[in-house]
Design an enzyme around this catalytic site. Structure first.
Site, PDB file in Angstrom:
ATOM      1  N   HIS A 118      -3.027   1.098  -4.441  1.00 21.31           N
ATOM      2  CA  HIS A 118      -3.664   2.390  -4.718  1.00 21.31           C
ATOM      3  C   HIS A 118      -2.842   3.301  -5.210  1.00 21.31           C
ATOM      4  CE1 HIS A 118      -7.253   1.650  -2.018  1.00 21.31           C
ATOM      5  NE2 HIS A 118      -6.421   1.319  -1.134  1.00 21.31           N
ATOM      6  N   HIS A 177       0.948  -1.223   0.022  1.00 22.36           N
ATOM      7  CA  HIS A 177      -0.041   0.191  -0.040  1.00 22.36           C
ATOM      8  C   HIS A 177       1.013   1.313  -0.182  1.00 22.36           C
ATOM      9  CE1 HIS A 177      -3.262  -2.504   1.385  1.00 22.36           C
ATOM     10  NE2 HIS A 177      -4.278  -1.695   1.210  1.00 22.36           N
ATOM     11  N   GLU A 205      -1.967   6.044  -0.490  1.00 18.65           N
ATOM     12  CA  GLU A 205      -3.279   6.140  -0.197  1.00 18.65           C
ATOM     13  C   GLU A 205      -3.682   7.457   0.647  1.00 18.65           C
ATOM     14  OE1 GLU A 205      -5.033   2.815   1.780  1.00 18.65           O
ATOM     15  OE2 GLU A 205      -7.069   3.546   1.384  1.00 18.65           O
ATOM     16  N   ASP A 213     -10.847  -3.790  -2.925  1.00 19.10           N
ATOM     17  CA  ASP A 213     -10.421  -3.442  -1.550  1.00 19.10           C
ATOM     18  C   ASP A 213     -11.114  -3.977  -0.562  1.00 19.10           C
ATOM     19  OD1 ASP A 213      -8.415  -2.428  -0.131  1.00 19.10           O
ATOM     20  OD2 ASP A 213      -9.069  -0.236  -0.061  1.00 19.10           O
ATOM     21  N   ASP A 214     -12.340  -3.301  -0.129  1.00 21.99           N
ATOM     22  CA  ASP A 214     -13.053  -3.836   0.862  1.00 21.99           C
ATOM     23  C   ASP A 214     -14.760  -3.794   0.574  1.00 21.99           C
ATOM     24  OD1 ASP A 214     -11.132  -3.919   3.150  1.00 21.99           O
ATOM     25  OD2 ASP A 214     -10.789  -2.027   2.329  1.00 21.99           O
TER      26      ASP A 214
HETATM   27 ZN   LIG Z   1      -6.412  -1.868   0.777  1.00 22.01          ZN
END
Ligand SMILES: [Zn+2]
Ligand SMILES: [Zn+2]
Lengths: 501, 501
Positions: free
Chosen positions: B372, B344, B347, B429-430
């Site tokens: 990201h 990551h 971000e 992602d989520d």
């Molecule tokens: Zn993530």
């Protein structure tokens, strides 16, 4: 085997140390190269400038570090209307205000001075008002106006007297001279609402300001206000609306250009230390070819008769609504040898649309500067053209956030322009319409909200220098202006005291 | 003089015609070169693909042209929670859902399946609940849990029964399994609020999902759900939380990795047409060097013992809160030869901060992909490195808008990545945390909301191809996967009927 293993361990350790060292040095090199590439990165500060910079950066880092750890207090997360008054408590803002900032190059005439100035005008004699549903029409006249209006015309003084509550009356009237509201998310949920209010602003204010004596005084006062914010030169865009007299006489747009010349001359006589002002004729783009032919003829006439005042040509209005430049490409190409272009282009979020493609046409038409160029990062090949042709980018951060292109200005493309060292000039578009000061708030938002945390006085200096470099000033006048700027800049640096902020 | 003047006029006219022609051809060339440079621009569509593309683009242009003229109806102006259900009525979305999309490479394990799936788990036996102020703790156990809790523990079945209104009870409970709310502007005025809710989500959901049998079933069901959305391969990030049994036994994180292997094997046995799944070990970044040493040891152990399952290493958690990669640069450099990194990085909206500089470190540490890379456009030199080193960019548009980086996705940096032809892979992602479908909504938002109006099927195909190209698949497995993808793609193209949408 023992010694051999130890040797390997040692080699591995050295490898490790080496590669970790090399990480640190590669990292430093990239960050340094980025700094050099960024706007202002080539400037070397003098010893005295370094002192000023240390002060400035101490204040800037205080603001940013606090907000990084407490993002709920970071202004730029919210709508400009929510934080605009906070700006004035910032020491960085106060320094920026005092800083010589060069020229302001992207402004629309009737939206520069704010509602407080406009309210004063409503106390002048001979002003009539007509309150129609949600709208207000204004007109100076020596008799009851006959302009069509769905309400009825009355003298402003009379309306105010009859209201019995002048404070309320004025507060309500003032609301027609500004886009600022308490709950922007509710009033302006989408760009359509913002631009509708913005267009109403122009209609209401325009009808009052086009009274010739007011018009002349307004621009005189505009220059005065810029001078007070340490701006030395202004290029103003005008649709050149018809001016009128109390007796109903109206003039053709050429007279509006003449009124500019008159105001500028008067101002220069009173303030000979000012460098001056020029006019960019920028009529409405939502029109047809025939009108564009007339526009271009008028532009050439103003240029011929007032070469010292005339800077160039542009087209204005909400760009998404058209017409795109391509509709008039033949005419604009034909006139390109005789006119300097400063086209609004790419003031949009719509990637791949006609608005977006205005960037291609503006550049190919030889524009000297681009207005906004908000969509430029979506066009890497056009970025190369901008660099090759050395086209100035007129960036107006607060305008773009108020007019619904972007909320958090940290997502504004200016960050990328600065990172790539593109030829940016900062301006303020229509500061009066959103009650910003003339230009310092735009510099503040760009410097603290958009630019890198580490961008410093060199950026501010380069922005000021760019505003003169990419202006319509030429030859000796430009040289003199740059000299004057450097002298003002050095004065500022030499008398700077950190403790004064 | 007459003939002479006529000649001049003629020459002028030809000049005019010429330069206007050259405007048109220069313009066409720039637009064409931009198209070639953009992601997917090199793909030539087959005749059959062209038919599909014509259908797709007709629907896409309908959506965009309508919104361009009626911006108040344009979804992407508003918060994702306001338009997420609208997406499902879009024909473009329906086509995208059916399209083979390759692999999903950026996902966090406990936030993939949404609240409806989680609610079903709350109906399982042996689940205890403790309602504390604003929070909910959950635990499977064969006796009353003794975990500290400011409320009291009771069986979920008992709490539900005693509530007397199961509908209400479940609606309130469900709210703890999602970030979706009716008024996002009020609930999440700033990134702090969003991430607080997001972290609470992980705590609540994590305590329920780490019950070993649930954990194994959850990931099996995750793969099944991806397969149904025409995804053939998944790389999942996990902090590898400790799993537990009903009797209170807890396992060390290595066992969690083993549980992944078990779920994947079971799934592959049931669905041999699926390509598979791999694990990216991604523990919490807000820690110290000592813990990172342990992390890296565990990563190497999993790699050694389950090389087929292990993809690589990352660090997770709100990046602005730290620690930045530079804190662990020595350790990460030392391990770089033996571990593949998928960090990551960037971000953030904070330009020039430690979070922003994670991009530099992630690239120099040799990351194979960046998670990201939202801040990448602010670093033109790093963009060059990304191209040179061919680093995949894992873009998660919906995540970035829900987690408060950008409101209108038309300002998302993905637009610039696409324009420059950077190696983008799309992921989600989520998705469970914001009730998005697994990945098709992300493709839709990217395709209609972010990409150029003229981006077409070639972009979607390239995104799918990239997801395999930049995956951790290697050698023959990768070749087989690409072959399988092409065959699925061709099947889709050949059986496509526009009228079916
Ligand atoms: Zn993530
Ligand atoms: Zn403008």
């Amino acid at each position: 085997m023992r010694p051999f293993i130890t040797l390997i361990s040692l080699l591995l350790y050295q490898c490790f140390a080496l590669s970790s060292d090399s990480h640190a040095s590669n990292r430093a090199k990239i960050l340094h190269d980025e700094e050099l590439l960024a706007l202002g990165g080539n400037i070397t500060l003098t010893e005295q400038e370094t002192k000023v910079n240390n002060c400035l950066m101490q204040y800037k880092l205080n603001e940013i570090n606090f907000a990084f750890n407490n993002p709920e207090y970071f202004n730029f997360t919210y709508h400009f209307f929510k934080y605009k008054t906070n700006i004035h408590t910032s020491k960085v803002y106060k320094i920026i205000k005092d800083l010589p900032k060069g020229a302001a190059l992207h402004l629309h005439d009737v939206a520069i001075l704010g509602p407080d100035y406009l309210m004063n005008i409503t106390y002048m004699n001979h002003l009539y008002v007509c309150f129609a549903k949600d709208k207000v029409q204004l007109k100076f006249s020596d008799q009851l106006p006959t302009d069509p209006c769905s309400g009825h015309w009355q003298l402003m003084s009379e309306a105010r007297r009859l209201s019995r509550n002048v404070t309320n009356f004025d507060a309500q009237l003032r609301q027609h001279f500004t886009l600022v509201v308490n709950d922007p998310a509710k009033v302006y949920p989408c760009i359509k609402n913002t631009w509708e209010a913005f267009m109403n602003y122009f209609i209401t204010v325009g009808s009052m300001l086009t009274y010739r004596p007011v018009w002349e005084q307004y621009f005189y006062d505009t220059l005065k206000a810029f001078r007070e914010q340490n701006i030395m030169y202004v290029e103003v865009r005008s649709t050149l609306p018809k001016l009128y007299e109390l007796d109903g006489t109206t003039y053709d747009p050429f007279i509006t250009a003449k009124a500019y010349k008159k105001s500028i001359n008067k101002f220069m006589k009173d303030y000979p230390d000012f460098t001056g002002a020029k006019l960019i004729y920028a009529p409405i783009r939502d029109t047809d070819k025939k009108s564009v032919t007339k526009y271009l003829e008028l532009a050439l006439r103003i240029k011929a008769e007032m070469p010292d005042v005339f800077a160039g040509f542009d087209l204005v209005g909400q760009e998404d609504k058209g017409k795109p430049l391509i509709e008039f490409a033949d005419q604009l190409t034909a006139a390109a040898d005789n006119l300097t272009y400063f086209f609004h282009a790419g003031e949009t979020d719509w990637y791949g649309t006609s608005t977006d493609e205005n960037l291609v046409d503006a550049i190919l038409l030889g524009a000297k500067r681009l207005g906004h160029a908000y969509a430029l990062p979506k066009h890497p090949l056009l970025i190369k053209e901008v660099l090759k042709r050395d086209i100035g980018l007129e960036v107006n951060v607060i305008s773009n956030t108020v007019l619904s292109l972007v909320q958090d200005v940290r997502n504004h493309p200016l960050a990328l322009f600065l990172a790539q060292g593109l030829p940016v000039v900062l301006s303020s578009d229509d500061p009066g319409a959103w009650e910003a000061d003339l230009i310092s708030e735009d510099f503040y938002v760009a410097f603290v909200g958009v630019a890198s945390k580490s961008s410093d006085l060199r950026l501010l200096k380069q922005l000021a220098l760019n505003s003169l470099k990419y202006s319509a000033l030429e030859g000796d006048t430009k040289k003199t202006a740059l000299k004057k700027f450097n002298s003002e800049w050095n004065d500022f640096i030499n008398r700077f005291e950190c403790s004064a902020y």
